[in-house]
Write an enzyme that holds these catalytic residues in place. Structure first.
Site, PDB file in Angstrom:
ATOM      1  CG  ASN A  10       0.192   3.016  -3.236  1.00  0.00           C
ATOM      2  OD1 ASN A  10       0.106   4.151  -3.725  1.00  0.00           O
ATOM      3  ND2 ASN A  10      -0.806   2.432  -2.609  1.00  0.00           N
ATOM      4  CD1 TRP A  11       6.065   6.425  -3.070  1.00  0.00           C
ATOM      5  CD2 TRP A  11       6.106   8.412  -4.100  1.00  0.00           C
ATOM      6  NE1 TRP A  11       7.308   6.583  -3.630  1.00  0.00           N
ATOM      7  CE2 TRP A  11       7.355   7.795  -4.274  1.00  0.00           C
ATOM      8  CE3 TRP A  11       5.899   9.673  -4.670  1.00  0.00           C
ATOM      9  CZ2 TRP A  11       8.397   8.395  -4.978  1.00  0.00           C
ATOM     10  CZ3 TRP A  11       6.930  10.272  -5.385  1.00  0.00           C
ATOM     11  CH2 TRP A  11       8.169   9.639  -5.526  1.00  0.00           C
ATOM     12  CE  LYS A  12      -0.771   2.950   1.149  1.00  0.00           C
ATOM     13  NZ  LYS A  12      -1.411   2.215   2.215  1.00  0.00           N
ATOM     14  CG  HIS A  96      -4.728   0.584  -2.672  1.00  0.00           C
ATOM     15  ND1 HIS A  96      -5.187   0.789  -1.396  1.00  0.00           N
ATOM     16  CD2 HIS A  96      -3.446   0.183  -2.557  1.00  0.00           C
ATOM     17  CE1 HIS A  96      -4.204   0.524  -0.543  1.00  0.00           C
ATOM     18  NE2 HIS A  96      -3.135   0.157  -1.218  1.00  0.00           N
ATOM     19  CD  GLU A  98      -4.862   2.863   1.564  1.00  0.00           C
ATOM     20  OE1 GLU A  98      -4.421   3.688   0.752  1.00  0.00           O
ATOM     21  OE2 GLU A  98      -4.128   2.224   2.342  1.00  0.00           O
ATOM     22  CD  GLU A 168      -1.698  -3.932  -1.869  1.00  0.00           C
ATOM     23  OE1 GLU A 168      -0.522  -3.690  -1.619  1.00  0.00           O
ATOM     24  OE2 GLU A 168      -2.588  -3.050  -1.924  1.00  0.00           O
ATOM     25  N   GLY A 174      -0.504  -1.593   5.969  1.00  0.00           N
ATOM     26  CA  GLY A 174      -0.205  -0.515   6.902  1.00  0.00           C
ATOM     27  C   GLY A 174      -0.348  -0.910   8.363  1.00  0.00           C
ATOM     28  N   GLY A 234       3.710  -0.056   0.499  1.00  0.00           N
ATOM     29  CA  GLY A 234       3.248   1.256   0.941  1.00  0.00           C
ATOM     30  C   GLY A 234       4.309   1.948   1.782  1.00  0.00           C
ATOM     31  N   GLY A 235       4.164   1.849   3.091  1.00  0.00           N
ATOM     32  CA  GLY A 235       5.013   2.605   4.017  1.00  0.00           C
ATOM     33  C   GLY A 235       6.502   2.473   3.775  1.00  0.00           C
TER      34      GLY A 235
HETATM   35  C1  PEP Z   1      -0.289  -0.650   0.164  1.00  0.00           C
HETATM   36  O1  PEP Z   1      -0.750   0.417   0.483  1.00  0.00           O
HETATM   37  O2  PEP Z   1      -0.529  -1.098  -0.954  1.00  0.00           O
HETATM   38  C2  PEP Z   1       0.510  -1.386   1.137  1.00  0.00           C
HETATM   39  C3  PEP Z   1       0.809  -2.624   0.880  1.00  0.00           C
HETATM   40  O3  PEP Z   1       0.898  -0.701   2.270  1.00  0.00           O
HETATM   41  P1  PEP Z   1       1.959  -1.193   3.375  1.00  0.00           P
HETATM   42  O4  PEP Z   1       3.158  -1.740   2.644  1.00  0.00           O
HETATM   43  O5  PEP Z   1       2.281   0.023   4.165  1.00  0.00           O
HETATM   44  O6  PEP Z   1       1.299  -2.256   4.184  1.00  0.00           O
END
Ligand code: PEP
Length: 252
Positions: A10-12, A96, A98, A168, A174, A234-235
């Site tokens: 997930n590049w956000k 998500h 966010e 999640e 993050g 994510g990251g």
């Molecule tokens: C996400 O944004 O779905 C996520 C899991 O981020 P990260 O891997 O950075 O914790």
């Protein structure tokens, strides 16, 4: 039954078209021919067309990160399932944390979104997960029950297995604070049991991803858990080598 692992990055709100194409150029030699793991990148709207074009013919699928539940109308700034389908995305991430937190995405809207994505022949990834305070208050299962039950409410039993659920925990997103293998396994098994309340067959087939600070170093352990069928990342999915390391961790 064996379920094909599913790793999605997930590049956000990261990557211009140029940066997205650079990422794909880096990823293709590392993972473009992997056939035992489903691989997706979840791309900002602006780079979807470019990434669909640059991944064509490879095993890398393109997902959008959000969609509106209406077919069309006065919803400035939003896009519909049909608009994304036209771009040839493979699927769409919804719910998500966010988006739930900053954009008021509700379970009521999600139940419509999930059903519409499926009706268009696309794959939904439905994100669910509890906050730190909810876990501390022993409310994890209550939160997951509501989010999973509501999100899947308009999906016919025979279509349930086409949905991927991403567990999640918000406190792990993050933050570098990854769920313990026991926490990840327990929550993913609980989610599967909720699906089993609807259909035992679907529960056997549906993929449940774990998401929250997954990295190449912890991927193998997490993705080897019996009820964890992949990861939403994510990251660590912003760099091709790091993302490929996680994909490798999902391989048998
Ligand atoms: C996400 O944004 O779905 C996520 C899991 O981020 P990260 O891997 O950075 O914790």
């Amino acid at each position: 039954m064996s379920r094909t692992p599913f790793v999605a990055g997930n590049w956000k709100m990261h990557k211009t078209i140029e940066e997205a194409e650079e990422f794909i150029t880096g990823l293709l030699p590392l993972a473009g021919a992997v056939d035992d793991v489903q691989i997706a990148v979840c791309v900002p709207f602006t780079a979807i067309q470019a990434v669909v074009d640059s991944t064509r013919g490879s095993s890398i699928e393109v997902f959008a990160q959000n969609v509106h539940e209406a077919d069309q109308g006065a919803y400035t700034g939003e896009v519909s399932v049909a608009m994304l389908d036209e771009l040839e995305v493979h699927g769409i991430v919804v719910g998500h944390s966010e988006r739930r937190q900053y954009f008021n995405e509700t379970d009521a809207a999600l139940r419509v979104k999930v059903a519409k994505i499926l009706a268009a022949g696309l794959e939904p990834i439905l994100c669910v997960g509890e906050s730190d305070a909810q876990r501390e208050a022993n409310e994890t299962e209550d939160v997951l029950r509501v989010q999973v039950t509501e999100g899947l409410a308009d999906v016919a039993d025979e279509d349930l297995a086409k949905v991927t659920i991403a567990y999640e925990p918000i406190w792990a997103i993050g933050t570098g604070k990854v769920a313990s293998p026991q926490q990840a396994q327990d929550a993913c098994a609980f989610i599967r049991s909720l699906v089993a309340d609807r259909s035992a067959d679907a529960a056997e087939s549906i993929r449940v991803q774990y998401g929250g600070s997954v990295k190449p170093e912890n991927a193998k352990e997490l993705l080897g858990l019996p009820d964890v069928d992949g990861a939403l990342v994510g990251g660590a999915a912003l760099d091709p080598a790091s993302f490929a390391g996680i994909i490798e961790g999902a391989r048998a």
